[in-house]
Design an enzyme around this catalytic site. Structure first.
Site, PDB file in Angstrom:
ATOM      1  N   TYR A 130      -5.413   8.712  -8.010  1.00 56.81           N
ATOM      2  CA  TYR A 130      -4.426   7.983  -8.468  1.00 56.81           C
ATOM      3  C   TYR A 130      -3.639   8.480  -9.719  1.00 56.81           C
ATOM      4  O   TYR A 130      -2.414   8.655  -9.463  1.00 56.81           O
ATOM      5  CB  TYR A 130      -5.100   6.590  -8.754  1.00 56.81           C
ATOM      6  CG  TYR A 130      -4.259   5.493  -9.036  1.00 56.81           C
ATOM      7  CD1 TYR A 130      -3.694   4.856  -8.129  1.00 56.81           C
ATOM      8  CD2 TYR A 130      -3.983   5.057 -10.361  1.00 56.81           C
ATOM      9  CE1 TYR A 130      -2.587   3.675  -8.234  1.00 56.81           C
ATOM     10  CE2 TYR A 130      -3.043   4.198 -10.738  1.00 56.81           C
ATOM     11  CZ  TYR A 130      -2.605   3.339  -9.905  1.00 56.81           C
ATOM     12  OH  TYR A 130      -1.456   2.376 -10.130  1.00 56.81           O
ATOM     13  N   SER A 190       2.998   4.205 -12.722  1.00 54.00           N
ATOM     14  CA  SER A 190       2.123   3.325 -13.536  1.00 54.00           C
ATOM     15  C   SER A 190       1.646   3.993 -14.890  1.00 54.00           C
ATOM     16  O   SER A 190       2.192   4.902 -15.108  1.00 54.00           O
ATOM     17  CB  SER A 190       0.698   3.643 -12.781  1.00 54.00           C
ATOM     18  OG  SER A 190      -0.552   2.904 -13.730  1.00 54.00           O
TER      19      SER A 190
HETATM   20  P1  NAD Z   1      -1.631  -4.837  -4.412  1.00 55.34           P
HETATM   21  O1  NAD Z   1      -2.873  -4.231  -3.797  1.00 55.34           O
HETATM   22  O2  NAD Z   1      -1.801  -6.253  -4.823  1.00 55.34           O
HETATM   23  O3  NAD Z   1      -0.477  -4.672  -3.486  1.00 55.34           O
HETATM   24  C1  NAD Z   1      -0.418  -3.462  -2.729  1.00 55.34           C
HETATM   25  C2  NAD Z   1       0.617  -3.560  -1.800  1.00 55.34           C
HETATM   26  O4  NAD Z   1       0.924  -2.331  -1.114  1.00 55.34           O
HETATM   27  C3  NAD Z   1      -0.127  -4.476  -0.585  1.00 55.34           C
HETATM   28  O5  NAD Z   1       0.733  -5.727  -0.098  1.00 55.34           O
HETATM   29  C4  NAD Z   1      -0.616  -3.437   0.487  1.00 55.34           C
HETATM   30  O6  NAD Z   1      -0.660  -4.029   1.843  1.00 55.34           O
HETATM   31  C5  NAD Z   1       0.596  -2.611   0.215  1.00 55.34           C
HETATM   32  N1  NAD Z   1       0.414  -1.268   0.952  1.00 55.34           N
HETATM   33  C6  NAD Z   1      -0.779  -0.472   0.633  1.00 55.34           C
HETATM   34  N2  NAD Z   1      -0.679   0.390   1.403  1.00 55.34           N
HETATM   35  C7  NAD Z   1       0.254   0.743   2.142  1.00 55.34           C
HETATM   36  C8  NAD Z   1       0.962   1.537   2.935  1.00 55.34           C
HETATM   37  N3  NAD Z   1       0.417   2.626   3.448  1.00 55.34           N
HETATM   38  N4  NAD Z   1       2.168   1.135   3.638  1.00 55.34           N
HETATM   39  C9  NAD Z   1       2.724   0.119   2.933  1.00 55.34           C
HETATM   40  N5  NAD Z   1       2.257  -0.801   2.401  1.00 55.34           N
HETATM   41  C10 NAD Z   1       0.995  -0.698   1.911  1.00 55.34           C
HETATM   42  O7  NAD Z   1      -1.291  -3.896  -5.846  1.00 55.34           O
HETATM   43  P2  NAD Z   1      -0.272  -4.111  -6.716  1.00 55.34           P
HETATM   44  O8  NAD Z   1      -0.965  -4.297  -8.097  1.00 55.34           O
HETATM   45  O9  NAD Z   1       0.673  -5.127  -6.138  1.00 55.34           O
HETATM   46  O10 NAD Z   1       0.482  -2.755  -6.744  1.00 55.34           O
HETATM   47  C11 NAD Z   1       1.803  -2.246  -6.394  1.00 55.34           C
HETATM   48  C12 NAD Z   1       2.158  -1.094  -7.065  1.00 55.34           C
HETATM   49  O11 NAD Z   1       2.034  -1.087  -8.417  1.00 55.34           O
HETATM   50  C13 NAD Z   1       1.157   0.012  -6.718  1.00 55.34           C
HETATM   51  O12 NAD Z   1       1.798   1.200  -6.574  1.00 55.34           O
HETATM   52  C14 NAD Z   1       0.242   0.166  -7.835  1.00 55.34           C
HETATM   53  O13 NAD Z   1      -0.171   1.625  -7.905  1.00 55.34           O
HETATM   54  C15 NAD Z   1       1.213  -0.020  -9.018  1.00 55.34           C
HETATM   55  N6  NAD Z   1       0.736  -0.614 -10.339  1.00 55.34           N
HETATM   56  C16 NAD Z   1      -0.091  -1.437 -10.341  1.00 55.34           C
HETATM   57  C17 NAD Z   1      -0.817  -1.836 -11.193  1.00 55.34           C
HETATM   58  C18 NAD Z   1      -1.699  -3.157 -11.640  1.00 55.34           C
HETATM   59  O14 NAD Z   1      -2.216  -3.457 -12.917  1.00 55.34           O
HETATM   60  N7  NAD Z   1      -1.805  -4.154 -10.372  1.00 55.34           N
HETATM   61  C19 NAD Z   1      -0.617  -0.978 -12.719  1.00 55.34           C
HETATM   62  C20 NAD Z   1       0.204  -0.007 -12.416  1.00 55.34           C
HETATM   63  C21 NAD Z   1       0.581   0.511 -11.447  1.00 55.34           C
END
Ligand code: NAD
Length: 253
Positions: free
Chosen positions: A157, A144
């Site tokens: 985080y 991130s």
């Molecule tokens: P999201 O919550 O939409 O999706 C996360 C997915 O991970 C979900 O499908 C959830 O069920 C799954 N998950 C959660 N815990 C789990 C576990 N213990 N085992 C297996 N699956 C699990 O979030 P997102 O925004 O799509 O995030 C995806 C990645 O991107 C994450 O690592 C997040 O930290 C990173 N990220 C997101 C953003 C953002 O702005 N959305 C920014 C930077 C980084």
């Protein structure tokens, strides 16, 4: 669309929703067979439906990436089904509860680290031996912008995402001569359920997040997915140990 991943197999954790779902679809559209792994089997199996509608091939594996037994079962299932593993996007992550460092509970700290950091390490631990046997592979771990800068009120985080970048660099160095490239993507503000949970869908908070983005908008999950696909492709053949921001210019400001 050019099927550059025909005959290849991609594993995506956290593939039911958000960035993971977009990546699963993007790999499938390039011709890869996809293993969609997630804690939650999406009610309508939307990721799998989207992949099969696009003519792709995928299976779903229920997996909590923080549990070693689940991760080994996920890898076994991948091999029993497809017989190989070419790409892994270790994407599953949680944001945890918003609270300042001194307010962060031990429970929240341990949960976030278990999923975001131990989960990525466990996945690589079990993915790498198979890729080493094949002599080729590419892994992208999801960090991130919060892996490169601080972010108030998300101490666990931010710590987990900084650690994912360090872990990735280490694994990349260990494998630099083995044919396996390992990188991170560092998304900025991407329109997913995670951001909705962080902003509470409050318009004023959403505007503050939009204002952090020089492009003046949220990124879309598909824009991160394209970067992941590119990092896994042979077009990125001299890139390993890199942390690629996909952030609309946020960290340039
Ligand atoms: P999201 O919550 O939409 O999706 C996360 C997915 O991970 C979900 O499908 C959830 O069920 C799954 N998950 C959660 N815990 C789990 C576990 N213990 N085992 C297996 N699956 C699990 O979030 P997102 O925004 O799509 O995030 C995806 C990645 O991107 C994450 O690592 C997040 O930290 C990173 N990220 C997101 C953003 C953002 O702005 N959305 C920014 C930077 C980084």
């Amino acid at each position: 669309m050019e099927k550059i991943f025909d005959g290849k197999v991609a594993l995506i954790t956290g593939g039911s929703f958000g960035i993971g779902r977009a990546a699963a679809v993007a790999f499938a559209k390039k011709g890869a067979s996809v293993v969609v792994a997630d804690l939650i089997e999406d009610g309508e199996q939307a990721t799998l439906k989207e992949i099969t509608a696009a003519g792709g091939n995928a299976i779903f594996v229920q997996c909590d990436v923080s549990k070693a037994a689940d991760v080994t079962a996920m890898i076994d299932r991948t091999f029993n089904t497809y017989g190989r593993l070419d790409f892994a996007f270790n994407n599953a992550g949680i944001e945890g509860i918003s609270a300042a460092t001194q307010e962060c509970t031990r429970e929240n700290w341990e949960k976030v680290l278990a999923v975001n950091l131990t989960g990525v390490w466990l996945c690589m631990k079990h993915e790498l031996p198979h890729m080493l046997r094949q002599g080729k592979g590419a892994i992208v771990n999801c960090a991130s912008v919060a892996g490169l800068i601080g972010f108030p009120n998300l101490p666990a985080y931010v710590a987990s995402k900084h650690a994912v970048i360090g872990l990735t660099k280490t694994a990349a160095l260990e494998n630099a001569q083995s044919g396996i490239r390992i990188n991170t993507v560092c998304p900025g503000v991407i329109r997913t359920a995670m951001i909705d949970r962080i902003t509470g869908k409050d318009k004023a908070v959403e505007q503050r997040f939009t204002d952090m983005e020089p492009m003046g908008r949220f990124g879309e999950p598909e824009e991160v997915a394209e970067a992941v696909v590119w990092l896994c492709s042979d077009a990125a053949s001299f890139i390993t140990g890199h942390a690629l921001t996909v952030d609309g210019g946020w960290l340039a400001s």
